[in-house]
Scaffold this active site. Structure first.
Site, PDB file in Angstrom:
ATOM      1  N   ASP A  13      93.612 -25.678  24.935  1.00 34.14           N
ATOM      2  CA  ASP A  13      94.608 -24.623  25.639  1.00 34.14           C
ATOM      3  C   ASP A  13      95.301 -23.652  24.518  1.00 34.14           C
ATOM      4  O   ASP A  13      96.183 -23.231  24.899  1.00 34.14           O
ATOM      5  CB  ASP A  13      95.542 -25.403  26.404  1.00 34.14           C
ATOM      6  CG  ASP A  13      94.989 -26.264  27.426  1.00 34.14           C
ATOM      7  OD1 ASP A  13      93.789 -26.039  27.876  1.00 34.14           O
ATOM      8  OD2 ASP A  13      95.582 -27.355  27.620  1.00 34.14           O
ATOM      9  N   LYS A  16      91.620 -19.761  23.085  1.00 30.62           N
ATOM     10  CA  LYS A  16      90.276 -19.569  22.591  1.00 30.62           C
ATOM     11  C   LYS A  16      89.590 -18.597  23.344  1.00 30.62           C
ATOM     12  O   LYS A  16      88.792 -17.864  23.090  1.00 30.62           O
ATOM     13  CB  LYS A  16      89.546 -20.802  22.564  1.00 30.62           C
ATOM     14  CG  LYS A  16      90.171 -21.874  21.508  1.00 30.62           C
ATOM     15  CD  LYS A  16      89.061 -23.059  21.383  1.00 30.62           C
ATOM     16  CE  LYS A  16      89.149 -23.827  22.709  1.00 30.62           C
ATOM     17  NZ  LYS A  16      90.311 -24.539  22.946  1.00 30.62           N
ATOM     18  N   GLY A  40      88.669 -25.502  30.094  1.00 31.48           N
ATOM     19  CA  GLY A  40      88.886 -24.340  31.332  1.00 31.48           C
ATOM     20  C   GLY A  40      89.304 -23.050  30.286  1.00 31.48           C
ATOM     21  O   GLY A  40      90.559 -23.269  29.484  1.00 31.48           O
ATOM     22  N   HIS A  41      88.382 -22.192  30.256  1.00 28.40           N
ATOM     23  CA  HIS A  41      88.657 -21.071  29.377  1.00 28.40           C
ATOM     24  C   HIS A  41      89.018 -19.846  30.243  1.00 28.40           C
ATOM     25  O   HIS A  41      88.303 -19.589  30.988  1.00 28.40           O
ATOM     26  CB  HIS A  41      87.496 -20.757  28.484  1.00 28.40           C
ATOM     27  CG  HIS A  41      87.348 -21.951  27.331  1.00 28.40           C
ATOM     28  ND1 HIS A  41      86.083 -21.749  26.769  1.00 28.40           N
ATOM     29  CD2 HIS A  41      88.021 -22.744  26.846  1.00 28.40           C
ATOM     30  CE1 HIS A  41      86.257 -22.837  25.765  1.00 28.40           C
ATOM     31  NE2 HIS A  41      87.219 -23.407  25.946  1.00 28.40           N
ATOM     32  N   GLN A 224      88.202 -27.749  24.063  1.00 24.54           N
ATOM     33  CA  GLN A 224      89.033 -28.588  23.593  1.00 24.54           C
ATOM     34  C   GLN A 224      89.839 -28.104  22.134  1.00 24.54           C
ATOM     35  O   GLN A 224      89.712 -27.066  21.843  1.00 24.54           O
ATOM     36  CB  GLN A 224      88.750 -30.193  23.576  1.00 24.54           C
ATOM     37  CG  GLN A 224      88.308 -30.503  25.008  1.00 24.54           C
ATOM     38  CD  GLN A 224      87.090 -30.489  25.612  1.00 24.54           C
ATOM     39  OE1 GLN A 224      86.325 -30.414  25.032  1.00 24.54           O
ATOM     40  NE2 GLN A 224      87.174 -29.830  26.690  1.00 24.54           N
ATOM     41  N   ARG A 305     101.634 -28.872  31.281  1.00 26.41           N
ATOM     42  CA  ARG A 305     101.533 -29.165  30.117  1.00 26.41           C
ATOM     43  C   ARG A 305     102.685 -29.503  29.206  1.00 26.41           C
ATOM     44  O   ARG A 305     103.835 -29.139  29.624  1.00 26.41           O
ATOM     45  CB  ARG A 305     100.962 -28.135  29.155  1.00 26.41           C
ATOM     46  CG  ARG A 305      99.510 -27.631  29.746  1.00 26.41           C
ATOM     47  CD  ARG A 305      99.009 -26.529  28.817  1.00 26.41           C
ATOM     48  NE  ARG A 305      97.681 -26.069  29.279  1.00 26.41           N
ATOM     49  CZ  ARG A 305      97.241 -24.606  29.472  1.00 26.41           C
ATOM     50  NH1 ARG A 305      98.316 -23.722  29.197  1.00 26.41           N
ATOM     51  NH2 ARG A 305      96.195 -24.201  30.071  1.00 26.41           N
TER      52      ARG A 305
HETATM   53  P1  IMP Z   1      88.564 -36.214  28.995  1.00 25.04           P
HETATM   54  O1  IMP Z   1      88.013 -35.163  27.993  1.00 25.04           O
HETATM   55  O2  IMP Z   1      88.390 -35.830  30.327  1.00 25.04           O
HETATM   56  O3  IMP Z   1      88.054 -37.665  28.668  1.00 25.04           O
HETATM   57  O4  IMP Z   1      90.000 -36.412  28.665  1.00 25.04           O
HETATM   58  C1  IMP Z   1      90.517 -36.938  27.401  1.00 25.04           C
HETATM   59  C2  IMP Z   1      91.782 -36.209  26.832  1.00 25.04           C
HETATM   60  O5  IMP Z   1      91.523 -34.869  26.626  1.00 25.04           O
HETATM   61  C3  IMP Z   1      92.762 -36.151  27.851  1.00 25.04           C
HETATM   62  O6  IMP Z   1      94.222 -36.043  27.340  1.00 25.04           O
HETATM   63  C4  IMP Z   1      92.710 -34.718  28.604  1.00 25.04           C
HETATM   64  O7  IMP Z   1      93.929 -34.220  29.159  1.00 25.04           O
HETATM   65  C5  IMP Z   1      92.315 -33.995  27.315  1.00 25.04           C
HETATM   66  N1  IMP Z   1      91.546 -32.753  27.585  1.00 25.04           N
HETATM   67  C6  IMP Z   1      90.199 -32.688  27.688  1.00 25.04           C
HETATM   68  N2  IMP Z   1      89.733 -31.218  27.930  1.00 25.04           N
HETATM   69  C7  IMP Z   1      90.871 -30.802  27.728  1.00 25.04           C
HETATM   70  C8  IMP Z   1      91.192 -29.074  27.837  1.00 25.04           C
HETATM   71  O8  IMP Z   1      90.016 -28.495  27.889  1.00 25.04           O
HETATM   72  N3  IMP Z   1      92.120 -28.801  27.377  1.00 25.04           N
HETATM   73  C9  IMP Z   1      93.469 -29.479  27.185  1.00 25.04           C
HETATM   74  N4  IMP Z   1      92.917 -31.021  27.164  1.00 25.04           N
HETATM   75  C10 IMP Z   1      91.825 -31.519  27.535  1.00 25.04           C
END
Ligand code: IMP
Length: 433
Positions: A13, A16, A40-41, A224, A305
């Site tokens: 977040d 990007k 989520g972009h 991420q 967040r």
């Molecule tokens: P997962 O990728 O759904 O397995 O989640 C693992 C961790 O990564 C969790 O803390 C999610 O909130 C975090 N996470 C996964 N994708 C994103 C993203 O695009 N932005 C922020 N946090 C993310």
């Protein structure tokens, strides 16, 4: 010849989407290499807001090919739904989208396992997005995963799906004590979705190698952030892929020797969603204020967040690991109105002082950041487009972060729109070589 990567330096977040969008305007190919629809972009174009989850950020640009790389885990249903949403808004998706045949597929049972595993973890839960990301990557490593190429072959797919369902049903019922799932028409539905995607399915590594050889510009889109990386991040509170520059070759098939440039994106403060260590996390009113000013709610799950001060220990670590040519600093405008700003530049671990990001952050309760305080500014800076026009304390803040990171800040973003950006204190830098 040129390839450029854009990587998140924090816990995702970082903004990007906007950086990728501006670089994508001059790219032939934009390739995603990790993650799935957990990302989520957000891209704002004029009055229009687009939130992309799986589809790379060049999709809004004419003449750009967007590759979902082999390192991305793909929910066929989510991909088709996202494509339809863009098509409804007039974007010629089929012309611009390609999907690597080696990418692994997320099935509904992965999502079920994702939530069951979280329940099982109890207080140690990760706070995943619930999109089946971890279980799909686990299947890839366990060699029980199913790739898009497999779904496109009915005989192979039937065998692999049957084997996988038998195993998953046993795990869900015997380990987690869940009711047996009705898989409905999973075979037929997946086949139908895959057939719709068939014309877009390619050998991604081959596509990138020819483009690179032909001197075209390739943009590698990170998802991420570095602190959510499977190995570099705050394990086990991480996602299940390699989010840093080291994941690019594995997740696209582009040779690691063909990565020419890499830029990191960092907010002017920190945020994270989900559980896990966050050394500079704020508390109470201060956090609420920053969350409100920055509208800090997850683009994928809508979760609030967690917010914190800029962490230079973490930032230095992320810059070093990724090997960066520059940093784009985002959301500087959000800090307006804070009379003093704090930046962590070292950690105390019990009696010890360290400048490095330790591996045990998840375990140590005696980790305390050491802060430097800098004066804030009151002026709205969102209309400013020249570094020299920023209030002196904003310039000093940026200069301080730059020195702490040891990497030049090449651009500073002061709002969500494409136009709300300026060069860093060293003047204009062409991000494409
Ligand atoms: P997962 O990728 O759904 O397995 O989640 C693992 C961790 O990564 C969790 O803390 C999610 O909130 C975090 N996470 C996964 N994708 C994103 C993203 O695009 N932005 C922020 N946090 C993310």
């Amino acid at each position: 010849m040129s390839s450029t990567a854009v990587i998140g330096l924090q816990w995702g977040d970082e903004g990007k989407g906007k950086v990728i969008d501006s670089l994508a305007a001059e790219a032939s190919i934009v390739a995603r290499y990790a993650g799935g629809n957990n990302a989520g972009h957000t891209v704002i174009v004029g009055e229009e807001k687009y939130v992309l989850h799986l589809i790379p950020g060049g999709i809004l640009h004419e003449g750009t090919i967007n590759l979902v790389g082999r390192g991305v885990v793909v929910s066929l249903a989510a991909l088709v739904e996202e494509m339809e949403g863009l098509k409804d808004r007039g974007v010629p998706v089929e012309e611009r989208l390609r999907i690597d045949s080696r990418a692994h597929v997320i099935f509904p049972y992965h999502c079920q396992l994702d939530s069951m595993t979280e329940v099982w973890r109890g207080a140690g839960r990760i706070g995943t997005t619930g999109r089946g990301i971890g279980p799909a990557y686990a299947d890839r490593v366990a060699r029980t995963g199913i790739r898009i190429a497999d779904v496109l072959d009915p005989d192979i797919f039937r065998k692999r799906l049957e084997a996988s369902l038998a195993e998953k049903d046993a795990i869900l019922s015997k380990v987690y004590g869940a009711e047996p799932e009705d898989h409905g028409n999973l075979f037929e539905e997946s086949r139908e979705l895959a057939e719709r995607l068939r014309p877009l399915v390619v050998d991604g590594g081959g596509l990138l190698a020819s483009a690179y050889g032909a001197g075209e510009r390739i943009l590698l889109e990170g998802a991420q952030g570095t602190m959510l990386d499977l190995d570099a991040g705050t394990f086990p509170y991480v996602t299940s892929s390699w989010t840093g520059t080291w994941g690019i070759a594995g997740g696209t098939g582009l040779s690691p020797r063909n990565l020419d440039r890499a830029y990191g994106v960092s907010k002017a403060y920190c945020t994270r969603v989900g559980e896990g260590p966050f050394p500079t996390e704020m508390e109470g009113e201060e956090e609420e204020r920053l969350r409100a000013q920055g509208n800090e709610y997850g683009a994928t799950t809508g979760r609030p967040r967690r917010c914190g001060w800029f962490d230079a220990v973490q930032a230095r670590y992320a810059c070093r690991l990724n090997g960066l040519d520059g940093v784009v600093l985002t959301n500087l405008d959000v800090l307006t109105g804070f009379s003093r700003l704090r930046v962590a530049n070292a950690y105390r671990l019990g009696e010890e002082r360290t400048l490095n990001f330790p591996a045990e952050t998840g375990l140590r309760a005696d980790l305390n950041p050491e802060y430097v305080e800098l004066p804030g500014w009151e002026e709205d800076i969102s209309d400013i487009r020249n570094f020299d026009d920023l209030p002196p304390s904003a310039r000093d803040y940026v200069a301080f972060l730059e020195e702490e990171m040891g990497v030049p800040i090449v651009q500073i973003s002061v709002g969500p729109d494409r136009s709300e950006i300026m060069s860093g204190r060293n003047g204009e830098v062409r991000l494409w070589s």
